[in-house]
Write a protein that holds these residues in place. Structure first.
Motif, PDB file in Angstrom:
ATOM      1  N   GLY A  30       0.806  -1.208   0.000  1.00 24.56           N
ATOM      2  CA  GLY A  30       0.000   0.000   0.000  1.00 24.56           C
ATOM      3  C   GLY A  30       0.835   1.252   0.000  1.00 24.56           C
ATOM      4  N   LEU A  31       2.048   1.155  -0.534  1.00 22.87           N
ATOM      5  CA  LEU A  31       3.021   2.249  -0.467  1.00 22.87           C
ATOM      6  C   LEU A  31       2.961   3.106  -1.724  1.00 22.87           C
ATOM      7  CD1 LEU A  31       5.518   3.554   0.949  1.00 22.87           C
ATOM      8  CD2 LEU A  31       6.931   1.890  -0.286  1.00 22.87           C
ATOM      9  N   THR A  32       2.770   4.405  -1.530  1.00 26.44           N
ATOM     10  CA  THR A  32       2.844   5.372  -2.620  1.00 26.44           C
ATOM     11  C   THR A  32       4.267   5.886  -2.728  1.00 26.44           C
ATOM     12  OG1 THR A  32       0.546   6.066  -2.334  1.00 26.44           O
ATOM     13  CG2 THR A  32       2.008   7.592  -3.485  1.00 26.44           C
ATOM     14  N   VAL A  33       4.799   5.987  -3.939  1.00 30.62           N
ATOM     15  CA  VAL A  33       6.152   6.485  -4.177  1.00 30.62           C
ATOM     16  C   VAL A  33       6.061   7.769  -5.000  1.00 30.62           C
ATOM     17  CG1 VAL A  33       8.416   6.014  -5.196  1.00 30.62           C
ATOM     18  CG2 VAL A  33       7.088   4.145  -4.153  1.00 30.62           C
ATOM     19  N   GLU A  34       6.767   8.786  -4.546  1.00 31.89           N
ATOM     20  CA  GLU A  34       6.807  10.064  -5.265  1.00 31.89           C
ATOM     21  C   GLU A  34       8.249  10.568  -5.295  1.00 31.89           C
ATOM     22  OE1 GLU A  34       5.329  14.552  -4.252  1.00 31.89           O
ATOM     23  OE2 GLU A  34       3.747  13.010  -4.260  1.00 31.89           O
ATOM     24  N   VAL A  35       8.643  11.154  -6.410  1.00 32.02           N
ATOM     25  CA  VAL A  35       9.972  11.745  -6.560  1.00 32.02           C
ATOM     26  C   VAL A  35       9.808  13.210  -6.945  1.00 32.02           C
ATOM     27  CG1 VAL A  35      12.109  11.756  -7.911  1.00 32.02           C
ATOM     28  CG2 VAL A  35      11.090   9.579  -7.209  1.00 32.02           C
ATOM     29  N   VAL A  36      10.563  14.100  -6.289  1.00 32.74           N
ATOM     30  CA  VAL A  36      10.572  15.509  -6.646  1.00 32.74           C
ATOM     31  C   VAL A  36      11.991  15.899  -7.043  1.00 32.74           C
ATOM     32  CG1 VAL A  36       8.616  16.115  -5.186  1.00 32.74           C
ATOM     33  CG2 VAL A  36      10.929  16.225  -4.244  1.00 32.74           C
ATOM     34  N   ALA A  37      12.088  16.901  -7.911  1.00 34.33           N
ATOM     35  CA  ALA A  37      13.406  17.332  -8.363  1.00 34.33           C
ATOM     36  C   ALA A  37      14.178  18.011  -7.241  1.00 34.33           C
ATOM     37  CB  ALA A  37      13.265  18.274  -9.555  1.00 34.33           C
ATOM     38  N   ALA A  38      13.497  18.834  -6.459  1.00 32.52           N
ATOM     39  CA  ALA A  38      14.179  19.579  -5.403  1.00 32.52           C
ATOM     40  C   ALA A  38      13.196  19.916  -4.293  1.00 32.52           C
ATOM     41  CB  ALA A  38      14.792  20.860  -5.961  1.00 32.52           C
ATOM     42  N   THR A  39      13.697  19.970  -3.084  1.00 30.11           N
ATOM     43  CA  THR A  39      12.887  20.374  -1.939  1.00 30.11           C
ATOM     44  C   THR A  39      13.816  20.834  -0.833  1.00 30.11           C
ATOM     45  OG1 THR A  39      11.103  19.715  -0.454  1.00 30.11           O
ATOM     46  CG2 THR A  39      12.844  18.102  -0.837  1.00 30.11           C
ATOM     47  N   GLY A  40      13.227  21.432   0.192  1.00 31.39           N
ATOM     48  CA  GLY A  40      14.028  21.771   1.352  1.00 31.39           C
ATOM     49  C   GLY A  40      14.369  20.532   2.143  1.00 31.39           C
ATOM     50  N   SER A  41      13.335  19.784   2.528  1.00 38.78           N
ATOM     51  CA  SER A  41      13.524  18.589   3.341  1.00 38.78           C
ATOM     52  C   SER A  41      12.384  17.618   3.065  1.00 38.78           C
ATOM     53  CB  SER A  41      13.552  18.953   4.825  1.00 38.78           C
ATOM     54  OG  SER A  41      13.332  17.830   5.650  1.00 38.78           O
ATOM     55  N   THR A  42      12.709  16.395   2.706  1.00 41.83           N
ATOM     56  CA  THR A  42      11.655  15.399   2.490  1.00 41.83           C
ATOM     57  C   THR A  42      10.942  15.072   3.795  1.00 41.83           C
ATOM     58  OG1 THR A  42      13.324  13.626   2.674  1.00 41.83           O
ATOM     59  CG2 THR A  42      12.707  14.365   0.442  1.00 41.83           C
ATOM     60  N   ASN A  43      11.667  15.101   4.921  1.00 42.01           N
ATOM     61  CA  ASN A  43      11.013  14.875   6.209  1.00 42.01           C
ATOM     62  C   ASN A  43       9.980  15.956   6.499  1.00 42.01           C
ATOM     63  OD1 ASN A  43      12.466  12.520   6.929  1.00 42.01           O
ATOM     64  ND2 ASN A  43      12.708  13.246   9.036  1.00 42.01           N
ATOM     65  N   ALA A  44      10.369  17.216   6.301  1.00 43.49           N
ATOM     66  CA  ALA A  44       9.444  18.321   6.559  1.00 43.49           C
ATOM     67  C   ALA A  44       8.237  18.242   5.638  1.00 43.49           C
ATOM     68  CB  ALA A  44      10.167  19.652   6.387  1.00 43.49           C
ATOM     69  N   ASP A  45       8.462  17.876   4.384  1.00 45.84           N
ATOM     70  CA  ASP A  45       7.359  17.769   3.434  1.00 45.84           C
ATOM     71  C   ASP A  45       6.359  16.705   3.876  1.00 45.84           C
ATOM     72  OD1 ASP A  45       8.618  19.688   1.944  1.00 45.84           O
ATOM     73  OD2 ASP A  45       9.297  18.333   0.354  1.00 45.84           O
ATOM     74  N   LEU A  46       6.849  15.555   4.299  1.00 42.71           N
ATOM     75  CA  LEU A  46       5.942  14.500   4.718  1.00 42.71           C
ATOM     76  C   LEU A  46       5.247  14.828   6.034  1.00 42.71           C
ATOM     77  CD1 LEU A  46       7.486  11.033   3.803  1.00 42.71           C
ATOM     78  CD2 LEU A  46       5.680  12.319   2.685  1.00 42.71           C
ATOM     79  N   ARG A  47       5.937  15.471   6.958  1.00 43.28           N
ATOM     80  CA  ARG A  47       5.278  15.879   8.206  1.00 43.28           C
ATOM     81  C   ARG A  47       4.095  16.791   7.911  1.00 43.28           C
ATOM     82  NH1 ARG A  47      10.124  17.646  10.044  1.00 43.28           N
ATOM     83  NH2 ARG A  47       9.194  19.696  10.454  1.00 43.28           N
TER      84      ARG A  47
END
Length: 254
Positions: free
Chosen positions: A23-40
């Motif tokens: 049941g896992l969704t996978v997403e890739v972004v080119a750039a971000t500040g922090s993947t942890n912060a985005d998911l929180r």
């Protein structure tokens, strides 16, 4: 195998893994500040596990709030949001279990990775990567039970980087000692982590402890626990206890 600088591809990662079964969704972004912060920030909208990877990360954080900046294609950076049953206390030792899983995946592919307590991946004595876990307790009103979202952030050096070495103040290890298919590696990590998180939810650290001990880089060696430049404890590393705390033989009986 694909070249080191091949772009991450969410569809390819999902197809190479058992993401759908978990049941896992996978997403890739080119750039971000922090993947942890985005998911929180997205936890309120999530009902299933979610893996977010980034080619470039500009505001990642390591242990003790240290900055972790990543240039495009330089590292394998991703975060996994996973919901656990029970209270926050049940997640004691989770960073060690995650370390075991990642080290086993990498060792199986020929990289001789060991673990440094509590959350570092080492190769030939140098830091290869790290783990940062952030937790958000929630209450499932409908089921009348507690749960915890864990956002598991992982950074693994893919290429040697003088900029990163300068930033951390010492030499680093990297996977470019041999070729790597980053999409295949991330798919393998996702599969192994998903299976392990289900196991951890059932058994806690217990089923991972012996595996962690076998990968411990400093077993039987003199170590120093340092925080903010101050030595808090020192002694011979004798393993971990049931909650994942490091056991030190200080020579003073404590």
């Amino acid at each position: 195998m694909l070249a080191m600088n091949s772009s991450l591809d969410a569809g390819l990662i999902a197809s190479l893994s058992n993401a759908a079964a978990h049941g896992l969704t996978v997403e890739v972004v080119a750039a971000t500040g922090s993947t942890n912060a985005d998911l929180r920030a997205r936890l309120g909208d999530l009902s299933q596990p979610f893996l977010l990877a980034a080619e470039q990360q500009s505001a990642g954080r390591g242990r003790a709030g240290r900055s972790w900046q990543v240039a495009p294609g330089e590292s394998l950076c991703f975060s996994l949001a996973w919901r656990f049953n029970g209270s926050l206390a049940n997640l004691s030792g989770l960073p060690l279990a995650v370390g075991v899983v990642l080290a086993e995946v990498l060792n199986a592919r020929g990289w001789p990775v060991t673990l440094k307590w509590p959350n570092d991946l080492l190769m030939k004595g140098l830091k290869l990567g790290g783990i940062l876990i952030e937790t958000v307790p929630v209450r499932d009103i409908g089921m009348n039970k507690d749960a915890v979202w864990a956002v598991i952030g992982v950074g693994i050096n893919a290429h040697q980087s003088q900029q990163l070495s300068d930033a951390v103040g010492h030499a680093i290890a990297a996977l470019d000692t041999s070729p790597v298919d980053r999409n295949g590696l991330l798919a393998a990590c996702a599969d192994a982590l998903a299976s392990a998180m289900l196991e951890f939810d059932r058994t806690g650290l217990g089923s991972f402890a012996a595996r962690w001990e076998s990968l411990h880089a400093h077993a039987g060696k003199q170590v120093w626990l340092v925080e903010a430049g101050q030595v808090l404890h020192q002694g011979i590393a004798r393993g971990i206890d049931a909650s994942g705390r490091l056991l030190l033989d200080t020579g003073a009986g404590d």
